[in-house]
Design a protein around this motif. Structure first.
Motif, PDB file in Angstrom:
ATOM      1  N   THR A 176       0.847  -1.183   0.000  1.00 34.04           N
ATOM      2  CA  THR A 176       0.000   0.000   0.000  1.00 34.04           C
ATOM      3  C   THR A 176       0.883   1.233   0.000  1.00 34.04           C
ATOM      4  O   THR A 176       1.762   1.385   0.852  1.00 34.04           O
ATOM      5  N   LEU A 177       0.668   2.109  -0.973  1.00 29.32           N
ATOM      6  CA  LEU A 177       1.401   3.366  -1.080  1.00 29.32           C
ATOM      7  C   LEU A 177       0.491   4.478  -0.571  1.00 29.32           C
ATOM      8  O   LEU A 177      -0.724   4.412  -0.719  1.00 29.32           O
ATOM      9  N   VAL A 178       1.084   5.511   0.022  1.00 28.67           N
ATOM     10  CA  VAL A 178       0.299   6.570   0.663  1.00 28.67           C
ATOM     11  C   VAL A 178       0.853   7.935   0.277  1.00 28.67           C
ATOM     12  O   VAL A 178       2.072   8.124   0.233  1.00 28.67           O
ATOM     13  N   LYS A 179      -0.050   8.871  -0.008  1.00 30.04           N
ATOM     14  CA  LYS A 179       0.318  10.279  -0.244  1.00 30.04           C
ATOM     15  C   LYS A 179      -0.694  11.165   0.461  1.00 30.04           C
ATOM     16  O   LYS A 179      -1.868  10.826   0.555  1.00 30.04           O
ATOM     17  N   LYS A 180      -0.223  12.312   0.912  1.00 26.68           N
ATOM     18  CA  LYS A 180      -1.100  13.319   1.520  1.00 26.68           C
ATOM     19  C   LYS A 180      -1.384  14.372   0.451  1.00 26.68           C
ATOM     20  O   LYS A 180      -0.450  14.888  -0.170  1.00 26.68           O
ATOM     21  N   ILE A 181      -2.680  14.673   0.238  1.00 25.40           N
ATOM     22  CA  ILE A 181      -3.070  15.613  -0.815  1.00 25.40           C
ATOM     23  C   ILE A 181      -4.060  16.642  -0.278  1.00 25.40           C
ATOM     24  O   ILE A 181      -4.613  16.479   0.810  1.00 25.40           O
ATOM     25  N   ASN A 204      -0.565   1.238  -7.137  1.00 26.15           N
ATOM     26  CA  ASN A 204       0.185   1.330  -8.387  1.00 26.15           C
ATOM     27  C   ASN A 204       1.149   2.505  -8.299  1.00 26.15           C
ATOM     28  O   ASN A 204       0.724   3.658  -8.220  1.00 26.15           O
ATOM     29  N   GLU A 205       2.440   2.213  -8.333  1.00 26.21           N
ATOM     30  CA  GLU A 205       3.453   3.262  -8.201  1.00 26.21           C
ATOM     31  C   GLU A 205       3.320   4.336  -9.281  1.00 26.21           C
ATOM     32  O   GLU A 205       3.541   5.518  -9.031  1.00 26.21           O
ATOM     33  N   ALA A 206       2.939   3.954 -10.486  1.00 28.08           N
ATOM     34  CA  ALA A 206       2.770   4.913 -11.575  1.00 28.08           C
ATOM     35  C   ALA A 206       1.644   5.901 -11.268  1.00 28.08           C
ATOM     36  O   ALA A 206       1.709   7.062 -11.660  1.00 28.08           O
ATOM     37  N   PHE A 207       0.622   5.440 -10.567  1.00 33.40           N
ATOM     38  CA  PHE A 207      -0.478   6.330 -10.190  1.00 33.40           C
ATOM     39  C   PHE A 207       0.008   7.445  -9.258  1.00 33.40           C
ATOM     40  O   PHE A 207      -0.512   8.557  -9.276  1.00 33.40           O
ATOM     41  N   GLY A 208       1.020   7.168  -8.469  1.00 32.17           N
ATOM     42  CA  GLY A 208       1.607   8.173  -7.580  1.00 32.17           C
ATOM     43  C   GLY A 208       2.100   9.397  -8.324  1.00 32.17           C
ATOM     44  O   GLY A 208       2.058  10.516  -7.808  1.00 32.17           O
ATOM     45  N   GLU A 209       2.552   9.207  -9.564  1.00 33.28           N
ATOM     46  CA  GLU A 209       2.991  10.340 -10.387  1.00 33.28           C
ATOM     47  C   GLU A 209       1.826  11.282 -10.688  1.00 33.28           C
ATOM     48  O   GLU A 209       1.993  12.494 -10.706  1.00 33.28           O
ATOM     49  N   VAL A 259      -5.597  11.733   2.965  1.00 33.95           N
ATOM     50  CA  VAL A 259      -4.599  10.687   2.777  1.00 33.95           C
ATOM     51  C   VAL A 259      -5.132   9.722   1.727  1.00 33.95           C
ATOM     52  O   VAL A 259      -6.218   9.173   1.881  1.00 33.95           O
ATOM     53  N   VAL A 260      -4.364   9.536   0.664  1.00 40.87           N
ATOM     54  CA  VAL A 260      -4.746   8.632  -0.426  1.00 40.87           C
ATOM     55  C   VAL A 260      -3.916   7.358  -0.304  1.00 40.87           C
ATOM     56  O   VAL A 260      -2.695   7.417  -0.180  1.00 40.87           O
ATOM     57  N   GLU A 261      -4.609   6.217  -0.348  1.00 42.18           N
ATOM     58  CA  GLU A 261      -3.941   4.917  -0.339  1.00 42.18           C
ATOM     59  C   GLU A 261      -4.179   4.269  -1.694  1.00 42.18           C
ATOM     60  O   GLU A 261      -5.313   4.201  -2.160  1.00 42.18           O
ATOM     61  N   TYR A 262      -3.104   3.796  -2.317  1.00 41.14           N
ATOM     62  CA  TYR A 262      -3.193   3.212  -3.658  1.00 41.14           C
ATOM     63  C   TYR A 262      -2.126   2.138  -3.787  1.00 41.14           C
ATOM     64  O   TYR A 262      -1.288   1.970  -2.895  1.00 41.14           O
ATOM     65  N   HIS A 318     -11.335  12.091 -12.123  1.00 40.32           N
ATOM     66  CA  HIS A 318     -10.978  11.629 -13.472  1.00 40.32           C
ATOM     67  C   HIS A 318      -9.737  10.726 -13.421  1.00 40.32           C
ATOM     68  O   HIS A 318      -9.701   9.668 -14.060  1.00 40.32           O
ATOM     69  N   ASP A 319      -8.735  11.146 -12.657  1.00 38.45           N
ATOM     70  CA  ASP A 319      -7.502  10.359 -12.535  1.00 38.45           C
ATOM     71  C   ASP A 319      -7.756   9.014 -11.854  1.00 38.45           C
ATOM     72  O   ASP A 319      -7.233   7.987 -12.287  1.00 38.45           O
ATOM     73  N   THR A 320      -8.549   9.000 -10.786  1.00 38.40           N
ATOM     74  CA  THR A 320      -8.774   7.756 -10.056  1.00 38.40           C
ATOM     75  C   THR A 320      -9.652   6.787 -10.837  1.00 38.40           C
ATOM     76  O   THR A 320      -9.447   5.582 -10.771  1.00 38.40           O
ATOM     77  N   GLN A 321     -10.617   7.299 -11.581  1.00 47.15           N
ATOM     78  CA  GLN A 321     -11.503   6.406 -12.325  1.00 47.15           C
ATOM     79  C   GLN A 321     -10.788   5.721 -13.479  1.00 47.15           C
ATOM     80  O   GLN A 321     -11.218   4.666 -13.927  1.00 47.15           O
ATOM     81  N   SER A 322      -9.694   6.298 -13.940  1.00 49.38           N
ATOM     82  CA  SER A 322      -8.916   5.651 -14.994  1.00 49.38           C
ATOM     83  C   SER A 322      -7.916   4.646 -14.408  1.00 49.38           C
ATOM     84  O   SER A 322      -7.272   3.911 -15.156  1.00 49.38           O
ATOM     85  N   GLU A 323      -7.814   4.590 -13.097  1.00 43.95           N
ATOM     86  CA  GLU A 323      -6.897   3.678 -12.408  1.00 43.95           C
ATOM     87  C   GLU A 323      -7.523   2.284 -12.299  1.00 43.95           C
ATOM     88  O   GLU A 323      -8.695   2.146 -11.963  1.00 43.95           O
ATOM     89  N   GLU A 324      -6.739   1.257 -12.581  1.00 40.45           N
ATOM     90  CA  GLU A 324      -7.222  -0.135 -12.546  1.00 40.45           C
ATOM     91  C   GLU A 324      -7.431  -0.652 -11.128  1.00 40.45           C
ATOM     92  O   GLU A 324      -8.327  -1.443 -10.886  1.00 40.45           O
ATOM     93  N   THR A 325      -6.587  -0.235 -10.191  1.00 44.04           N
ATOM     94  CA  THR A 325      -6.651  -0.786  -8.833  1.00 44.04           C
ATOM     95  C   THR A 325      -7.452   0.110  -7.902  1.00 44.04           C
ATOM     96  O   THR A 325      -7.842   1.225  -8.260  1.00 44.04           O
ATOM     97  N   GLU A 326      -7.658  -0.387  -6.702  1.00 40.63           N
ATOM     98  CA  GLU A 326      -8.431   0.327  -5.691  1.00 40.63           C
ATOM     99  C   GLU A 326      -7.690   1.573  -5.213  1.00 40.63           C
ATOM    100  O   GLU A 326      -6.471   1.573  -5.056  1.00 40.63           O
ATOM    101  N   VAL A 327      -8.455   2.639  -4.981  1.00 41.97           N
ATOM    102  CA  VAL A 327      -7.926   3.882  -4.421  1.00 41.97           C
ATOM    103  C   VAL A 327      -8.854   4.273  -3.282  1.00 41.97           C
ATOM    104  O   VAL A 327     -10.068   4.360  -3.469  1.00 41.97           O
TER     105      VAL A 327
END
Length: 76
Positions: free
Chosen positions: A4-9, A63-68, A58-61, A22-31
């Motif tokens: 689980t990767l975490v970022k504060k937004i 996919n490392e690419a989604f972090g970008e 706090v966002v938990e995801y 829009h960004d999260t709905q295009s993501e394949e995995t759970e956010v």
């Protein structure tokens, strides 16, 4: 099991919420998004708007690419 990767937004503007959804709905995995004790699906606009958007989230995801994609919302 994926790590689980975490970022504060911050999503303190309507346009940011719209872009984030829009960004999260295009993501394949759970956010998931947390604010205090509340946890919502990061792909749900109603869920996001039910949170206190004047505070950092706090966002938990998984996919490392989604972090970008999250860099534009990130709090430092």
């Amino acid at each position: 099991m994926q790590e689980t990767l975490v970022k504060k937004i911050m999503l303190d503007e309507f346009a940011l919420v719209k872009d984030f959804i829009h960004d999260t709905q295009s993501e394949e995995t759970e956010v998931t998004v947390r604010c205090g004790k509340y946890v919502v699906d990061g792909k749900s606009i109603l869920g996001i708007f039910s949170l206190d958007l004047s505070k950092p989230l706090v966002v938990e995801y998984y996919n490392e690419a989604f972090g970008e994609k999250l860099k534009k919302y990130e709090v430092y």
